[in-house]
Motif scaffolding. Structure first.
Motif, mmCIF file in Angstrom:
data_model
loop_
_atom_site.group_PDB
_atom_site.id
_atom_site.type_symbol
_atom_site.label_atom_id
_atom_site.label_comp_id
_atom_site.label_asym_id
_atom_site.label_seq_id
_atom_site.Cartn_x
_atom_site.Cartn_y
_atom_site.Cartn_z
ATOM 1 N N ILE A 154 -5.144 6.548 -1.979
ATOM 2 C CA ILE A 154 -4.615 5.303 -1.410
ATOM 3 C C ILE A 154 -4.552 4.247 -2.500
ATOM 4 C CG2 ILE A 154 -4.961 3.484 0.306
ATOM 5 C CD1 ILE A 154 -6.663 5.514 1.899
ATOM 6 N N LYS A 155 -3.389 3.687 -2.717
ATOM 7 C CA LYS A 155 -3.192 2.622 -3.706
ATOM 8 C C LYS A 155 -2.961 1.309 -2.966
ATOM 9 C CE LYS A 155 -1.939 0.525 -7.600
ATOM 10 N NZ LYS A 155 -2.887 0.215 -8.700
ATOM 11 N N LEU A 156 -3.873 0.347 -3.129
ATOM 12 C CA LEU A 156 -3.754 -0.961 -2.485
ATOM 13 C C LEU A 156 -3.471 -1.999 -3.558
ATOM 14 C CD1 LEU A 156 -3.964 -2.677 0.084
ATOM 15 C CD2 LEU A 156 -6.426 -2.854 -0.330
ATOM 16 N N ARG A 157 -2.331 -2.697 -3.440
ATOM 17 C CA ARG A 157 -1.898 -3.606 -4.491
ATOM 18 C C ARG A 157 -2.353 -5.046 -4.297
ATOM 19 N NH1 ARG A 157 1.995 -2.150 -8.056
ATOM 20 N NH2 ARG A 157 2.860 -0.041 -7.844
ATOM 21 N N ILE A 214 -9.748 8.723 -2.720
ATOM 22 C CA ILE A 214 -9.660 7.864 -3.900
ATOM 23 C C ILE A 214 -8.968 6.574 -3.474
ATOM 24 C CG2 ILE A 214 -8.679 7.554 -6.202
ATOM 25 C CD1 ILE A 214 -8.807 10.604 -6.538
ATOM 26 N N LEU A 215 -9.664 5.466 -3.588
ATOM 27 C CA LEU A 215 -9.101 4.143 -3.295
ATOM 28 C C LEU A 215 -8.797 3.473 -4.619
ATOM 29 C CD1 LEU A 215 -8.388 1.829 -1.343
ATOM 30 C CD2 LEU A 215 -10.794 1.102 -1.484
ATOM 31 N N ASP A 216 -7.525 3.265 -4.894
ATOM 32 C CA ASP A 216 -7.082 2.727 -6.181
ATOM 33 C C ASP A 216 -6.872 1.213 -6.074
ATOM 34 O OD1 ASP A 216 -5.994 2.206 -8.643
ATOM 35 O OD2 ASP A 216 -4.532 3.844 -8.581
ATOM 36 N N LEU A 217 -7.777 0.454 -6.699
ATOM 37 C CA LEU A 217 -7.676 -1.011 -6.718
ATOM 38 C C LEU A 217 -7.323 -1.533 -8.113
ATOM 39 C CD1 LEU A 217 -10.774 -1.998 -4.532
ATOM 40 C CD2 LEU A 217 -8.380 -1.753 -3.820
ATOM 41 N N ARG A 218 -6.863 -0.672 -8.985
ATOM 42 C CA ARG A 218 -6.478 -1.107 -10.328
ATOM 43 C C ARG A 218 -5.275 -2.049 -10.256
ATOM 44 N NH1 ARG A 218 -5.769 4.657 -13.146
ATOM 45 N NH2 ARG A 218 -4.732 4.971 -11.128
ATOM 46 N N GLY A 219 -5.380 -3.154 -10.977
ATOM 47 C CA GLY A 219 -4.280 -4.121 -10.988
ATOM 48 C C GLY A 219 -4.189 -4.972 -9.753
ATOM 49 N N LEU A 270 0.837 -1.210 0.000
ATOM 50 C CA LEU A 270 0.000 0.000 0.000
ATOM 51 C C LEU A 270 0.866 1.252 0.000
ATOM 52 C CD1 LEU A 270 -3.217 0.620 1.993
ATOM 53 C CD2 LEU A 270 -1.328 2.231 2.288
ATOM 54 N N SER A 271 0.418 2.246 -0.738
ATOM 55 C CA SER A 271 1.060 3.563 -0.704
ATOM 56 C C SER A 271 -0.041 4.618 -0.639
ATOM 57 C CB SER A 271 1.942 3.780 -1.934
ATOM 58 O OG SER A 271 1.186 3.656 -3.123
ATOM 59 N N TYR A 272 0.283 5.775 -0.118
ATOM 60 C CA TYR A 272 -0.734 6.817 0.013
ATOM 61 C C TYR A 272 -0.091 8.194 0.021
ATOM 62 C CZ TYR A 272 0.711 6.925 4.944
ATOM 63 O OH TYR A 272 1.435 7.026 6.100
ATOM 64 N N LYS A 273 -0.911 9.188 -0.278
ATOM 65 C CA LYS A 273 -0.450 10.569 -0.257
ATOM 66 C C LYS A 273 -1.657 11.496 -0.336
ATOM 67 C CE LYS A 273 0.326 10.477 -5.266
ATOM 68 N NZ LYS A 273 1.331 10.649 -6.355
ATOM 69 N N MET A 274 -1.439 12.764 -0.033
ATOM 70 C CA MET A 274 -2.477 13.772 -0.159
ATOM 71 C C MET A 274 -2.242 14.509 -1.476
ATOM 72 S SD MET A 274 -5.210 14.791 1.455
ATOM 73 C CE MET A 274 -5.042 14.587 3.251
ATOM 74 N N LEU A 275 -3.205 14.427 -2.374
ATOM 75 C CA LEU A 275 -3.092 15.084 -3.663
ATOM 76 C C LEU A 275 -3.445 16.557 -3.526
ATOM 77 C CD1 LEU A 275 -4.945 12.432 -5.882
ATOM 78 C CD2 LEU A 275 -2.479 12.624 -5.465
ATOM 79 N N ASP A 276 -3.140 17.314 -4.577
ATOM 80 C CA ASP A 276 -3.544 18.718 -4.609
ATOM 81 C C ASP A 276 -5.059 18.789 -4.472
ATOM 82 O OD1 ASP A 276 -0.931 19.441 -4.974
ATOM 83 O OD2 ASP A 276 -1.086 19.650 -7.158
ATOM 84 N N GLY A 277 -5.526 19.784 -3.760
ATOM 85 C CA GLY A 277 -6.950 19.906 -3.536
ATOM 86 C C GLY A 277 -7.410 19.176 -2.297
#
Length: 415
Positions: free
Chosen positions: A218-221, A247-252, A206-213
């Motif tokens: 959150i990217k969960l692999r 935004i929870l990124d479950l792509r891939g 998992l990786s995460y960060k605060m985007l602009d705005g």
């Protein structure tokens, strides 16, 4: 306790499990008692009451091969394993599988979050081993491999029509050892060869960060043993910063453990059930949300990014979030793996993984072979531009401007 696996792609070096690996694909995680090993059957020349089959025919053929075959006969143990695999292949289920002791030992690494290999996510498509993603900074990327490459041979051994696990295990190996891959890449006239030195791969769960705005990303692999705790750590840092959306990124993400899928979904959803499991007898089991989720506040818009490589446990989480109206799905249609495999460890350390159930979203939607169609469909862009992520950011900021949450007309239902 043994975990039920629900993953669908593989991590090279891994390839994780569907088989999943992370080169994989499973669906979710559920803890169940470790099934007891079944005692070895004693050869018998008479039909068994359970099957009515006369196994003396099998032993007769076995004996003839041992006496008459002109050539080298594989060891008896290898022939026995091949016979088991032959029975499994007759079931027509790509997820029911048999692993010999060596394969089982390597496969168990998948849920720990690390392995030794080249660092790529792969899938078996139409009998061909396709690289879905290379992990940043790992040997596969450094060797120049790319998403979409097709691995034809491993150390000069053709792998077409192998099972995903068989191919993955050829690529995995001890740290510091070389593996030669023969690779086809669209646009090139001829396949090329590349030799890669295997390394210890720590899967970036998992990786995460605060985007602009002020949008939390959150990217969960993969849904491995550490995924739930990693997610909680991320949310404990992000939520106090008062994000305007998540935004929870479950792509891939190929899946993983069922229990972890329930835990992850429960961080965003406080309603039950998270999923419905049905056996072939028609029995149902409802998996309830785990209390104490850190991001269940409906005033914080939630977008889940998915694509064709989002499978199994990823689909459980995505389905629960949408069905309960907590958020929307954006991207491309998911993989469509809605079956649960229960592992049985046999007396010699080998493992039999048996499809025991199918799972459905909280609204009763079947996913197996169908996948989830996003509420907002956005095709992946070419090059480095991430148009799906950009669209998710645009959606959340649009809700903020309009003073709305992430509730949208028609969302929460499978099209």
């Amino acid at each position: 306790m043994k975990a039920l696996r629900i993953s669908a792609m593989a991590l090279l070096g891994a390839l994780l499990a569907l088989t999943s690996f992370f080169v994989g694909m499973g669906v979710g995680v559920r803890q169940v008692p470790v099934p007891k090993a079944i005692p070895a059957a004693t050869p018998t020349p008479v039909p068994t009451p359970e099957t009515g089959v006369d196994f003396s025919v099998f032993w007769e053929a076995w004996g003839i091969l041992e006496r008459e075959f002109y050539g080298e006969i594989p060891p008896a143990e290898e022939r026995m394993y091949s016979a088991i695999r032959g029975v499994i292949s007759s079931l027509g289920d790509p997820y029911t599988s048999f692993l010999d002791p060596k394969q089982a030992s390597v496969a168990r690494q998948d849920i720990t979050g690390s392995f030794e290999g080249i660092g790529a996510i792969v899938d078996m498509k139409e009998g061909k081993l396709v690289i879905v993603e290379v992990i940043e900074g790992q040997p596969a990327e450094k060797a120049g491999l790319k998403s979409g490459d097709i691995i034809l041979k491993v150390d000069d051994k053709p792998i077409e029509n192998m099972t995903l696990l068989e191919a993955v295990l050829l690529i995995r190996g001890p740290k510091g050892t070389p593996v030669k891959l023969t690779v086809y890449r669209e646009g090139l006239e001829e396949p090329f060869e590349v030799t890669i030195i295997r390394q210890r791969i720590e899967i970036p769960t998992l990786s995460y960060k605060m985007l602009d705005g002020k949008i939390a990303y959150i990217k969960l692999r993969e849904f491995n043993e550490i995924a739930s705790e990693k997610l909680k750590e991320a949310l404990r840092e992000l939520i106090p910063q008062k994000p305007v959306g998540i935004i929870l990124d479950l792509r891939g993400n190929p899946g993983g453990l069922l229990s972890v899928a329930v835990e992850v979904a429960s961080q965003f959803v406080d309603k039950s059930p998270i999923l419905i499991e049905r056996t072939k007898s028609g029995q149902e089991k409802l998996f309830k949300a785990v209390p104490g989720g850190l991001a269940t506040d409906p005033s914080i818009p939630l977008v889940v990014l998915v694509n064709g490589a989002s499978a199994s446990a990823s689909e459980i989480v995505a389905g629960a979030i949408r069905d309960h109206g907590r958020g929307i799905l954006l991207g491309e249609k998911t993989f469509g793996k809605g079956s649960v495999q229960q592992p049985f460890t046999l007396k010699d350390g080998s493992e039999l993984r048996v499809t025991t159930a199918r799972w459905f979203t909280p609204s009763g939607t079947a996913i197996h072979g169908k996948g989830l169609t996003p509420d907002i469909e956005v095709k992946a862009g070419e090059g480095e531009k991430d148009v799906q992520l950009e669209k998710a950011v645009e959606y959340i900021l649009g809700l903020r401007r309009e003073g709305k949450s992430d509730v949208c007309e028609g969302c929460g239902k499978q099209p």
